[in-house]
Structures are given as C-alpha cells and as structure tokens.
Design a protein around this motif. Structure first.
Motif, PDB file in Angstrom:
ATOM      1  N   PRO B 370       4.457 -22.287  26.382  1.00  0.00           N
ATOM      2  CA  PRO B 370       5.071 -22.718  25.110  1.00  0.00           C
ATOM      3  C   PRO B 370       6.550 -22.341  25.014  1.00  0.00           C
ATOM      4  O   PRO B 370       6.977 -21.309  25.543  1.00  0.00           O
ATOM      5  CB  PRO B 370       4.245 -21.986  24.056  1.00  0.00           C
ATOM      6  CG  PRO B 370       3.483 -20.930  24.777  1.00  0.00           C
ATOM      7  CD  PRO B 370       3.328 -21.369  26.193  1.00  0.00           C
ATOM      8  N   LEU B 371       7.312 -23.199  24.369  1.00  0.00           N
ATOM      9  CA  LEU B 371       8.738 -22.936  24.166  1.00  0.00           C
ATOM     10  C   LEU B 371       8.916 -21.717  23.265  1.00  0.00           C
ATOM     11  O   LEU B 371       8.132 -21.478  22.357  1.00  0.00           O
ATOM     12  CB  LEU B 371       9.406 -24.147  23.510  1.00  0.00           C
ATOM     13  CG  LEU B 371       9.375 -25.460  24.282  1.00  0.00           C
ATOM     14  CD1 LEU B 371      10.044 -26.571  23.458  1.00  0.00           C
ATOM     15  CD2 LEU B 371      10.065 -25.314  25.644  1.00  0.00           C
ATOM     16  N   GLN B 372       9.982 -20.973  23.531  1.00  0.00           N
ATOM     17  CA  GLN B 372      10.292 -19.777  22.743  1.00  0.00           C
ATOM     18  C   GLN B 372      11.349 -20.104  21.687  1.00  0.00           C
ATOM     19  O   GLN B 372      12.036 -21.124  21.774  1.00  0.00           O
ATOM     20  CB  GLN B 372      10.821 -18.676  23.671  1.00  0.00           C
ATOM     21  CG  GLN B 372       9.880 -18.347  24.825  1.00  0.00           C
ATOM     22  CD  GLN B 372       8.512 -17.863  24.356  1.00  0.00           C
ATOM     23  OE1 GLN B 372       8.417 -16.910  23.594  1.00  0.00           O
ATOM     24  NE2 GLN B 372       7.447 -18.527  24.800  1.00  0.00           N
ATOM     25  N   ASP B 373      11.485 -19.199  20.724  1.00  0.00           N
ATOM     26  CA  ASP B 373      12.494 -19.367  19.671  1.00  0.00           C
ATOM     27  C   ASP B 373      13.855 -19.689  20.287  1.00  0.00           C
ATOM     28  O   ASP B 373      14.282 -19.022  21.234  1.00  0.00           O
ATOM     29  CB  ASP B 373      12.659 -18.069  18.860  1.00  0.00           C
ATOM     30  CG  ASP B 373      11.448 -17.780  17.992  1.00  0.00           C
ATOM     31  OD1 ASP B 373      10.498 -18.583  18.019  1.00  0.00           O
ATOM     32  OD2 ASP B 373      11.476 -16.748  17.298  1.00  0.00           O
ATOM     33  N   LEU B 383       6.032 -36.303  21.427  1.00  0.00           N
ATOM     34  CA  LEU B 383       6.392 -35.844  20.093  1.00  0.00           C
ATOM     35  C   LEU B 383       7.460 -34.764  20.151  1.00  0.00           C
ATOM     36  O   LEU B 383       7.411 -33.892  21.020  1.00  0.00           O
ATOM     37  CB  LEU B 383       5.177 -35.230  19.402  1.00  0.00           C
ATOM     38  CG  LEU B 383       4.275 -36.141  18.587  1.00  0.00           C
ATOM     39  CD1 LEU B 383       3.020 -35.382  18.204  1.00  0.00           C
ATOM     40  CD2 LEU B 383       4.981 -36.626  17.336  1.00  0.00           C
ATOM     41  N   ASN B 384       8.376 -34.805  19.199  1.00  0.00           N
ATOM     42  CA  ASN B 384       9.391 -33.752  19.126  1.00  0.00           C
ATOM     43  C   ASN B 384       9.427 -33.092  17.756  1.00  0.00           C
ATOM     44  O   ASN B 384      10.452 -32.565  17.339  1.00  0.00           O
ATOM     45  CB  ASN B 384      10.767 -34.295  19.498  1.00  0.00           C
ATOM     46  CG  ASN B 384      11.246 -35.372  18.545  1.00  0.00           C
ATOM     47  OD1 ASN B 384      10.451 -35.978  17.845  1.00  0.00           O
ATOM     48  ND2 ASN B 384      12.534 -35.606  18.518  1.00  0.00           N
ATOM     49  N   ILE B 385       8.284 -33.152  17.048  1.00  0.00           N
ATOM     50  CA  ILE B 385       8.220 -32.440  15.773  1.00  0.00           C
ATOM     51  C   ILE B 385       8.301 -30.941  16.013  1.00  0.00           C
ATOM     52  O   ILE B 385       7.945 -30.451  17.083  1.00  0.00           O
ATOM     53  CB  ILE B 385       6.933 -32.779  14.994  1.00  0.00           C
ATOM     54  CG1 ILE B 385       5.692 -32.542  15.866  1.00  0.00           C
ATOM     55  CG2 ILE B 385       6.963 -34.197  14.478  1.00  0.00           C
ATOM     56  CD1 ILE B 385       4.387 -32.647  15.122  1.00  0.00           C
ATOM     57  N   SER B 386       8.745 -30.247  14.980  1.00  0.00           N
ATOM     58  CA  SER B 386       8.904 -28.805  15.067  1.00  0.00           C
ATOM     59  C   SER B 386       7.580 -28.143  15.449  1.00  0.00           C
ATOM     60  O   SER B 386       6.548 -28.416  14.853  1.00  0.00           O
ATOM     61  CB  SER B 386       9.391 -28.296  13.707  1.00  0.00           C
ATOM     62  OG  SER B 386       9.414 -26.907  13.684  1.00  0.00           O
ATOM     63  N   GLY B 387       7.621 -27.294  16.450  1.00  0.00           N
ATOM     64  CA  GLY B 387       6.425 -26.554  16.845  1.00  0.00           C
ATOM     65  C   GLY B 387       5.521 -27.291  17.825  1.00  0.00           C
ATOM     66  O   GLY B 387       4.533 -26.729  18.287  1.00  0.00           O
ATOM     67  N   SER B 391       7.192 -22.656  19.903  1.00  0.00           N
ATOM     68  CA  SER B 391       7.835 -22.114  18.703  1.00  0.00           C
ATOM     69  C   SER B 391       8.362 -23.209  17.780  1.00  0.00           C
ATOM     70  O   SER B 391       8.917 -24.214  18.236  1.00  0.00           O
ATOM     71  CB  SER B 391       9.005 -21.226  19.126  1.00  0.00           C
ATOM     72  OG  SER B 391       9.834 -20.963  18.012  1.00  0.00           O
ATOM     73  N   THR B 392       8.207 -22.980  16.457  1.00  0.00           N
ATOM     74  CA  THR B 392       8.799 -23.909  15.491  1.00  0.00           C
ATOM     75  C   THR B 392      10.321 -23.752  15.449  1.00  0.00           C
ATOM     76  O   THR B 392      11.014 -24.555  14.830  1.00  0.00           O
ATOM     77  CB  THR B 392       8.224 -23.685  14.077  1.00  0.00           C
ATOM     78  OG1 THR B 392       8.379 -22.304  13.739  1.00  0.00           O
ATOM     79  CG2 THR B 392       6.750 -24.056  14.009  1.00  0.00           C
ATOM     80  N   ALA B 393      10.817 -22.718  16.109  1.00  0.00           N
ATOM     81  CA  ALA B 393      12.270 -22.507  16.161  1.00  0.00           C
ATOM     82  C   ALA B 393      12.850 -22.946  17.505  1.00  0.00           C
ATOM     83  O   ALA B 393      13.921 -22.513  17.909  1.00  0.00           O
ATOM     84  CB  ALA B 393      12.600 -21.042  15.892  1.00  0.00           C
TER      85      ALA B 393
END
Lengths: 176, 422
Positions: B370-373, B383-387, B391-393
């Motif tokens: 998963p991507l980090q802040d 999809l490129n929605i937040s999270g 991370s949602t950041a």
C-alpha cells in the motif's frame, strides 16, 4: 456489502425538509470521509456524518428529511456506509438532477427512494419543506411549486415498496 | 426494428425478438460472475442457502467465480476467505477459477466473454468483455437477484455510438482515448447508456486496447461498452469458445442517443489528477511534466496485458527506473505472464529495475504494498480516489502504460514521446 440496516419502506408521500443540497458529480463517500468508508458502526457513523459540511447536521436532521444533489449524484466508487449513516438519522430519500448508475443500482437495492428531478438542486435550499411522491417523481415545495421528474420503472417501485430488493426477492423466490 | 448491439444482445438474452431502450424487463445472463471477497460472495452464498433455501442450482454452469483478490500475503485470513469460497463452489457445483489472474481477463481466456454473450458481475469492470462484442454489466448487489432467480430486471439502456478512425500515434493508446472521451463529454456523458465502438479505427485497435477501453466505461457514467465484433474478435472467440455464440452487429438505422467521432491519430497522452477520473481532472500529460513520483504501477483489469507490457518494454529498453522510484508491473493473467516471459519482455523490464509481481488485483486496491502518506503514484489502475491504493494521504495519477513507464524512468510525470508503436 454486509451489515446494512433494516429500514421500513417509505410512505406514499415523504414529508420533510431539505437537509442539504450538494452539487454535481457528488461523491457520496465524502459524507463520512474516505477514511471511514468501511464502518457500519452506528455511533461511529453518527460522529462522522456530514462533519465536513455542517457539524450540526446530525442534531438538526429529522426523520423524513431528504438530501438533494445536482447531476450525476453518487459519482465515484460509492460505498454503502455513507447512506447508512444518513438513513440512521432519518434521511428518507435522495432527490437529484440525475444519478450515477452504480450509486443508483446499489442504493435502489437497499430500498432508498432515489428521485430523479432535473434542476432540483437549483430550485431548493437547505431548510425548504418538501413533499415527495416518489412513485410519481413529483416534489411539492412550500411555495406551491411542483417539480416533476422521471418516475421509476414498475420493478423499482416494487423494490422500494418491499423495503429493498432482498426483501422483494425473498418474497418472490425463497423456498423455505 | 433496428437495434444497437446492446439492444440485440439483451433481446436475445430476454428471449424476445427486439427490445427498445427504456423498456424494463427481466433478462437471463449467459454467465453470472463474481470474484470472492469478504462481505460479498460469502454473504451471497449464505443468503442463497440459508435465507432462500436453495440447496442446489438448476444451471450451475451459468455461475462463475474467480479468486483474484487477496492472494499475495499468504496468511491465514486469506486462506480462510478462499476456503469459504471453495466450499460453497463445491457445494453448488460452480466452476471456480483460482489464482489464474484477474477474472475480468481470465473470463476472456476461458471463453465466457464471447461475441453476443450477456454477462453480469457485481463489479462494473466486467464491461471489458465488450472488446469481444459481449455485453458485460456490473449490477452490484443485484447479482443476488440473478443468482437466486436466474434472471435480472434491467432497464434497456440507450447507446452512444463512437465512430473511430485512424490509429494511435506512438506512445499513445486507448487509455488516453478513454480519458479524452471523459474530458470531452463529462463524467456522466454516457450516463446509464452503453458505449458502442465501431469504424476503421476500432477495427485497427488490438483486442488488448479494446479491453482497456471498455473496462473503463463506468467513468463516463456508462453501464457498459461494446465493440462491433470483427474478424479479430471472432478469431479470438473461436480459439477459446467452449459453447456456441451469436455475434451481434448493430442494424442499419439503429437509434443512438448520440454519435461521436474520434480520430485516434489526434489523441494525445492524458494524465488524470488524483481524486477521480472526472473531466476537470483530466490533463494533457505535458502540463503535469515534472510532478515527482515515488511509485509507478502497470497492471489492473484495465491494463497489464501483453500490449501494455510491450509498451513498457519499448520505453524501458536500455534505460533505468529512476532512483527513489519503484515500478511494479503486474500482468493481467498468468497466461499474459508466460507470454511476456516468452517474448523476453520481462528480461527488459527487470534489467531496467522494474519489479514483476504475480497476477492479481492486489496492487490496484491497496492490499499489496500500500502507498504511504505523501507518496505520489502514477498508475494504470482503474481508480484514483483517495485511499484506493493505500494511505488516504497519497496521490494517485492515472495514465497509460507508456506514460507510467516513461514517468518511472524520469522520476516525474513524463510522456513516452516517439517510442514507436508497440
């Protein structure tokens, strides 16, 4: 998909107030915040719902109130908890200029009356009283105006009358 | 009565001579497909058995289940989730395809997405079946209706026709086209409709590119997308088919909600800003040049096919992924993986410093690495929605495999330039 609530079917005419007016392409996940979209916990959802828009929302909403949107309401990758959070407060219907297909299908399944009324977002404001005949897709406003939208198909009417698709399907197909 | 492809497919599936856009009627899908995911398939199976009392299926061959999510941690929870699915599929005699790649690709390889077929799934990216002249419709929870009754009530959609001419310029592909269509016509430009592709540009487009294009249909508001099945689609279908099929072409005089023309040669590289694929977020890739990235991803049901991997190899041949950037390449299926190895493409990618992962959905939904802040990722995911990828950041930019590979080399958003046709 799991852990949704059991809500009764709506009355023939939903009477309440406009609790909020959203714009076009509104992403329903923003109602509780994208970091909270996995929760079905009632208390948690109440603490998050509409906080980004109106911190007093949960306290002022009354059963029968509706939310209003512009074009393509529910656009994005809609999750179910935001509408659970709104319905827990008593939100009885969503009125919008148009609905995004994924949101429309998912929440129709859940038994939410989604009423398509072109131009509704520009015609009403937060706090306005409304009477919504969801079968006829008519919205009567306090000043006597009546907005007319696109009525749902007979099948969708049956889904909403049953309180959601699962209940209708059980009545139609359960062998137990 | 003249019909669009969608109207003709739905008429056949409904057992009717014709249907018209706007009609509401029950339709019998050829296949009712799902991937196993906690809260979805486990709940549906339990409902079918416990609540509906269904002890056996009349037509188990119409049910298809894939295991393509949650494959990469190898922990007990994954095994538990998949075992529930295995047990139910065995109980009901349902064909289960486990860890062969992403279901939306494997369904084509196994002969479910045949010309003229009608397929449903709870996931909307089933629309990728349109590459073969099949109609794939994501119906969310209504899949249960089909699973318990064998049919589903639908409103027959209107169709918007896309007439394609020309061929993509070097370094441009159908991913750029779909984002251009969204930019031109809006996130609801084809709302509740089917996008129908035809014309010489459609016939010149490879099957892989068609799959990528059709698989993204939902971001125009469409319920599905479909190409006119041509010789390329029919040849593919004949190779994989285990059943008869009935290709459908649009009739002369079919009624369309709109007709749009695109010259593929005029399409330029597009990049989508983080948040959503809506039109205001779609930019000329050159405008975003220099935006730093730390992660790059080629994969998902909308990419990661052999054409995408060839595109990446063209860009990466003799070059290196920039320091501080991780490029993950996930083939869309095991079959694609083997082909990419056979063609030597993964040798090129590995030499450039790319990481090759086993085929699954796990990167695209933030399960694997998963991507980090604060990270910026350039991605061919859906999809490129937040999270979405962690991370949602973190920020997710969307682009073609060409653009993702070029950005990985540059360390910042960059187009592939004149890299030649893949």
């Amino acid at each position: 998909m799991s852990a949704a609530r059991d809500y009764p079917p709506p009355p023939d005419v939903i009477r309440g107030r406009v609790a909020w007016v959203f714009g076009d392409d509104f992403d329903i996940d923003l109602v509780i915040g994208v970091e909270n979209i996995k929760s079905y916990d009632a208390e948690f959802l109440r603490s998050k719902v509409m906080r980004a828009y109106d911190p007093g929302f949960a306290d002022r909403v009354r059963p029968g109130d509706v939310i209003v949107g512009g074009r393509n309401f529910g656009y994005g990758h809609p999750h179910y908890p935001p509408m659970v959070a709104l319905r827990d407060l008593g939100i009885a219907a969503v009125l919008a200029g148009s609905f995004s297909p994924g949101f429309w299908r998912g929440e129709t399944y859940n038994g939410v009356p989604l009423v398509t009324v072109p131009g509704i977002a520009a015609a009403v404001a937060t706090g306005d009283p409304v009477a919504v005949d969801w079968r006829a897709a008519t919205v009567s406003l306090g000043d006597g105006r009546v907005l007319r939208g696109t009525p749902p198909s007979d099948r969708v009417v049956r889904v909403i009358e049953a309180g959601g698709s699962l209940k209708l399907l059980l009545a139609e197909h359960a062998r137990t | 009565m003249a019909g669009t492809i969608a109207e003709k497919i739905l008429a056949r599936a409904a057992g009717r001579d014709t249907v018209r856009a706007g009609e509401s009627l029950p339709v019998r899908p050829d296949y009712m497909i799902a991937y196993d995911f906690p809260g979805y398939t486990d709940v549906m199976f339990r409902q079918m058995h416990d609540d509906f009392g269904i002890g056996e299926l009349a037509e188990p061959e119409r049910y298809v289940v894939f295991i393509d999510h949650m494959l990469t941690k190898g922990n007990a929870k994954e095994q538990e989730v998949h075992q529930v699915t295995r047990d139910w599929c065995e109980f009901y005699g349902i064909e289960l395809h486990e860890a062969r790649g992403i279901g939306h690709q494997v369904m084509a390889e196994l002969g479910y997405a045949l010309p003229g077929n009608f397929l449903i799934h709870f996931d909307g990216h089933i629309s990728g079946a349109g590459a073969f002249g099949a109609l794939g419709w994501g119906v969310r929870r209504d899949l249960l209706e089909a699973w318990v009754s064998g049919q589903i009530f639908l409103d027959v959609p209107a169709t918007t026709r896309f007439e394609l001419t020309g061929d993509f310029a070097p370094g441009v592909d159908s991913r750029d086209l779909v984002h251009q269509i969204i930019a031109d016509h809006g996130a609801d430009g084809c709302a509740h409709q089917v996008m129908e592709y035809g014309g010489p540009g459609a016939r010149a487009m490879s099957i892989d590119r068609r799959q990528g294009l059709c698989g993204m249909a939902m971001f125009t508001g469409a319920v599905s997308a479909v190409f006119e099945p041509d010789e390329a689609a029919l040849a593919y279908a004949r190779r994989v088919a285990k059943t008869d099929f009935t290709p459908q072409l649009p009739d002369a005089g079919a009624g369309y909600a709109a007709v749009h023309s695109y010259d593929l040669a005029a399409v330029r590289p597009r990049v989508v800003l983080p948040g959503s694929a809506r039109s205001a977020n779609t930019r000329d890739a050159a405008e975003l040049a220099g935006t730093p990235v730390t992660k790059a991803f080629i994969g998902s049901c909308a990419s990661g096919r052999i054409e995408d991997i060839r595109a990446a190899a063209l860009v990466l041949d003799g070059r290196q992924v920039a320091p501080g950037v991780e490029l993950n390449v996930v083939p869309t299926s095991d079959a694609v993986h083997r082909q990419a190895e056979d063609e030597g493409l993964f040798d090129v990618l590995r030499a450039a410093g790319a990481k090759i992962a086993r085929s699954s959905c796990d990167f695209c939904f933030g399960y694997q690495k998963p991507l980090q802040d604060g990270e910026n990722c350039i991605s061919t995911g859906v999809l490129n929605i937040s999270g979405r990828m962690g991370s949602t950041a973190a920020n997710i930019y969307l682009g073609s495999a060409f653009t993702v590979a070029a950005s990985a080399v540059a360390g910042s958003i960059s187009t592939a330039g004149e890299v030649g046709r893949s």
